[in-house]
Design an enzyme around this catalytic site. Structure first.
Site, PDB file in Angstrom:
ATOM      1  N   GLN A  69      42.730  42.827  28.305  1.00 23.86           N
ATOM      2  CA  GLN A  69      43.686  43.622  29.091  1.00 23.86           C
ATOM      3  C   GLN A  69      44.486  44.501  28.135  1.00 23.86           C
ATOM      4  OE1 GLN A  69      43.637  43.589  32.278  1.00 23.86           O
ATOM      5  NE2 GLN A  69      43.093  41.559  33.057  1.00 23.86           N
ATOM      6  N   ASP A 124      29.625  47.993  51.255  1.00 20.38           N
ATOM      7  CA  ASP A 124      28.278  48.180  51.810  1.00 20.38           C
ATOM      8  C   ASP A 124      28.448  48.922  53.134  1.00 20.38           C
ATOM      9  OD1 ASP A 124      25.516  47.851  52.470  1.00 20.38           O
ATOM     10  OD2 ASP A 124      25.475  45.928  51.433  1.00 20.38           O
ATOM     11  N   ILE A 125      27.375  49.048  53.899  1.00 21.31           N
ATOM     12  CA  ILE A 125      27.515  49.690  55.209  1.00 21.31           C
ATOM     13  C   ILE A 125      28.417  48.811  56.087  1.00 21.31           C
ATOM     14  CG2 ILE A 125      25.325  50.938  55.103  1.00 21.31           C
ATOM     15  CD1 ILE A 125      24.123  48.732  56.901  1.00 21.31           C
ATOM     16  N   PRO A 126      29.106  49.419  57.056  1.00 24.19           N
ATOM     17  CA  PRO A 126      30.067  48.644  57.850  1.00 24.19           C
ATOM     18  C   PRO A 126      29.490  47.371  58.468  1.00 24.19           C
ATOM     19  CG  PRO A 126      30.391  50.974  58.249  1.00 24.19           C
ATOM     20  CD  PRO A 126      29.162  50.865  57.380  1.00 24.19           C
ATOM     21  N   GLY A 143      44.890  34.710  34.680  1.00 29.35           N
ATOM     22  CA  GLY A 143      43.732  33.882  34.366  1.00 29.35           C
ATOM     23  C   GLY A 143      43.874  33.175  33.045  1.00 29.35           C
ATOM     24  N   ARG A 144      43.341  33.800  31.995  1.00 27.27           N
ATOM     25  CA  ARG A 144      43.225  33.123  30.694  1.00 27.27           C
ATOM     26  C   ARG A 144      44.519  32.591  30.091  1.00 27.27           C
ATOM     27  NH1 ARG A 144      39.600  37.941  28.682  1.00 27.27           N
ATOM     28  NH2 ARG A 144      40.950  38.892  30.255  1.00 27.27           N
ATOM     29  N   ASP A 162      37.831  31.896  36.199  1.00 25.46           N
ATOM     30  CA  ASP A 162      36.595  32.593  35.829  1.00 25.46           C
ATOM     31  C   ASP A 162      35.827  31.731  34.827  1.00 25.46           C
ATOM     32  OD1 ASP A 162      37.215  34.967  37.351  1.00 25.46           O
ATOM     33  OD2 ASP A 162      38.666  35.482  35.802  1.00 25.46           O
ATOM     34  N   LYS A 206      41.919  31.915  42.380  1.00 24.68           N
ATOM     35  CA  LYS A 206      41.063  33.078  42.676  1.00 24.68           C
ATOM     36  C   LYS A 206      39.634  32.792  42.232  1.00 24.68           C
ATOM     37  CE  LYS A 206      40.868  37.194  40.300  1.00 24.68           C
ATOM     38  NZ  LYS A 206      39.482  37.712  40.218  1.00 24.68           N
ATOM     39  N   ARG A 221      50.645  39.234  31.642  1.00 27.68           N
ATOM     40  CA  ARG A 221      50.669  38.374  30.464  1.00 27.68           C
ATOM     41  C   ARG A 221      52.097  37.903  30.206  1.00 27.68           C
ATOM     42  NH1 ARG A 221      46.267  37.990  31.328  1.00 27.68           N
ATOM     43  NH2 ARG A 221      44.414  38.419  30.093  1.00 27.68           N
ATOM     44  N   THR A 280      40.652  49.526  37.637  1.00 22.22           N
ATOM     45  CA  THR A 280      41.468  49.841  36.451  1.00 22.22           C
ATOM     46  C   THR A 280      40.594  50.073  35.217  1.00 22.22           C
ATOM     47  OG1 THR A 280      41.811  47.487  36.134  1.00 22.22           O
ATOM     48  CG2 THR A 280      43.587  48.693  37.193  1.00 22.22           C
ATOM     49  N   ASP A 292      37.548  36.931  45.680  1.00 18.33           N
ATOM     50  CA  ASP A 292      37.566  38.308  45.168  1.00 18.33           C
ATOM     51  C   ASP A 292      36.138  38.819  45.007  1.00 18.33           C
ATOM     52  OD1 ASP A 292      38.419  40.684  44.020  1.00 18.33           O
ATOM     53  OD2 ASP A 292      38.790  39.795  42.052  1.00 18.33           O
ATOM     54  N   LEU A 293      35.495  39.133  46.131  1.00 25.17           N
ATOM     55  CA  LEU A 293      34.091  39.573  46.092  1.00 25.17           C
ATOM     56  C   LEU A 293      33.959  41.093  46.231  1.00 25.17           C
ATOM     57  CD1 LEU A 293      32.411  36.747  48.208  1.00 25.17           C
ATOM     58  CD2 LEU A 293      32.695  36.896  45.734  1.00 25.17           C
ATOM     59  N   LYS A 294      35.043  41.791  46.472  1.00 24.82           N
ATOM     60  CA  LYS A 294      35.054  43.268  46.497  1.00 24.82           C
ATOM     61  C   LYS A 294      33.910  43.829  47.344  1.00 24.82           C
ATOM     62  CE  LYS A 294      37.323  43.732  41.990  1.00 24.82           C
ATOM     63  NZ  LYS A 294      37.450  42.351  41.535  1.00 24.82           N
ATOM     64  N   PHE A 295      33.951  43.550  48.634  1.00 33.43           N
ATOM     65  CA  PHE A 295      32.891  44.016  49.539  1.00 33.43           C
ATOM     66  C   PHE A 295      32.742  45.539  49.481  1.00 33.43           C
ATOM     67  CE2 PHE A 295      34.989  40.548  52.219  1.00 33.43           C
ATOM     68  CZ  PHE A 295      34.194  39.535  51.714  1.00 33.43           C
TER      69      PHE A 295
HETATM   70  O1  C5P Z   1      42.194  36.262  32.402  1.00 37.14           O
HETATM   71  P1  C5P Z   1      42.960  37.386  33.049  1.00 37.14           P
HETATM   72  O2  C5P Z   1      44.416  37.053  33.332  1.00 37.14           O
HETATM   73  O3  C5P Z   1      42.792  38.710  32.331  1.00 37.14           O
HETATM   74  O4  C5P Z   1      42.248  37.519  34.475  1.00 37.14           O
HETATM   75  C1  C5P Z   1      42.545  38.543  35.370  1.00 37.14           C
HETATM   76  C2  C5P Z   1      41.685  38.404  36.590  1.00 37.14           C
HETATM   77  O5  C5P Z   1      41.904  39.541  37.406  1.00 37.14           O
HETATM   78  C3  C5P Z   1      40.184  38.367  36.319  1.00 37.14           C
HETATM   79  O6  C5P Z   1      39.597  37.529  37.308  1.00 37.14           O
HETATM   80  C4  C5P Z   1      39.753  39.799  36.481  1.00 37.14           C
HETATM   81  O7  C5P Z   1      38.429  39.903  36.936  1.00 37.14           O
HETATM   82  C5  C5P Z   1      40.712  40.281  37.576  1.00 37.14           C
HETATM   83  N1  C5P Z   1      40.972  41.704  37.563  1.00 37.14           N
HETATM   84  C6  C5P Z   1      41.496  42.379  36.474  1.00 37.14           C
HETATM   85  N2  C5P Z   1      41.745  43.717  36.538  1.00 37.14           N
HETATM   86  C7  C5P Z   1      41.493  44.378  37.661  1.00 37.14           C
HETATM   87  C8  C5P Z   1      40.977  43.718  38.779  1.00 37.14           C
HETATM   88  C9  C5P Z   1      40.732  42.368  38.684  1.00 37.14           C
HETATM   89  O8  C5P Z   1      41.745  41.779  35.435  1.00 37.14           O
HETATM   90  N3  C5P Z   1      41.772  45.649  37.712  1.00 37.14           N
END
Ligand code: C5P
Length: 241
Positions: free
Chosen positions: A196, A68-70, A216-217, A15, A36, A187, A126, A63-66
């Site tokens: 988080q 919209d209409i089908p 991610g981070r 990200d 991702k 983590r 979440t 991870d674009l989370k579609f």
């Molecule tokens: O940096 P971190 O480990 O928190 O990144 C988690 C990744 O997962 C991010 O790209 C975040 O957008 C994604 N994500 C999330 N929680 C969700 C769905 C997706 O943290 N419920």
């Protein structure tokens, strides 16, 4: 767990902007298998960023989370699959017809590229709690709503779901052994939480039923992302049967 298996289960969330993304890809090449790409990077860089990662040998979770209409989701899934995605996300809330259209779009792409990407559904974000669900007229408990949407997704050809490690166990029971269960909110012990709150360690997430973890981070923000990544591999190898 075998080392090769561990590498296949860790998805590194990239990200950031393009320059940093390419720096991370260059560093992680030969170590990580999955990256991702989320909306921020994709909307800035387009399908080329997926292709750039694919050329370096990564599998890509787009991870674009579609939602919209089908007709639109069918086209979006086809286009994203043709960009080279190996895994894509779709919102469960868009109806069974929309989920089925997503699967159709992925299959249309398979006629061109030879295989179809796997698909995972978002159930309840979440970031939403019971009050946020009530705002949109849903009075069922969060867990019940998530379970209903997970089943709807599975019934319409979606391969699995994205959920928190806290829900992984019940979702594994609900969806069976073959479902993709992808969990962010992971983590390593001692890592900063960032934004988080309800987190699990990589080994805990897998033990509870996750097939893949998104991190991610803790990796991308580490002084040495490769060292951080390899520490997670070692944790899974040592900590998961
Ligand atoms: O940096 P971190 O480990 O928190 O990144 C988690 C990744 O997962 C991010 O790209 C975040 O957008 C994604 N994500 C999330 N929680 C969700 C769905 C997706 O943290 N419920």
């Amino acid at each position: 767990m075998l080392e090769s298996d561990a590498r296949d289960r860790i998805i590194v969330a990239i990200d950031c902007d393009r320059d940093r993304a390419m720096e991370l890809a260059d560093a992680l090449e030969g170590h990580a298998q999955w990256l991702k790409v989320g909306m921020t990077l994709f909307y800035a860089e387009g399908p080329q960023i997926v292709q750039a990662f694919k050329e370096r040998g990564f599998k890509v979770f787009l991870d674009l989370k579609f939602h919209d209409i089908p007709h639109q989701v069918r086209g979006a899934a086809r286009s994203a699959a043709l960009a080279g995605a190996d895994l894509m996300s779709v919102h469960g809330l868009g109806s069974g017809a929309m989920l089925a259209a997503c699967r159709e779009g992925a299959e249309q792409a398979a006629e061109v590229r030879g295989d179809r990407p796997n698909l995972v559904a978002i159930t309840v974000l979440t970031s939403m709690n019971q009050d946020a669900l009530a705002e949109i007229g849903v009075t069922d408990a969060v867990a019940d709503e998530a379970a209903r949407l997970a089943r709807l997704a599975q019934d319409n050809g979606i391969d699995g779901i994205v959920c928190s490690p806290m829900e992984a166990e019940s979702m594994r029971t609900l969806l069976g052994p073959d479902a993709w269960i992808v969990t962010p909110g992971v983590r390593p012990a001692g890592a900063a939480l960032g934004d988080q709150s309800r987190v699990a360690t990589p080994a805990q997430a897998i033990e509870r039923g996750a097939s893949h973890i998104v991190v991610g981070r803790p990796i991308t923000g580490a002084d040495d992302p490769v060292v951080a990544y390899e520490a997670i591999v070692s944790e899974l190898v040592a900590g998961v049967e």
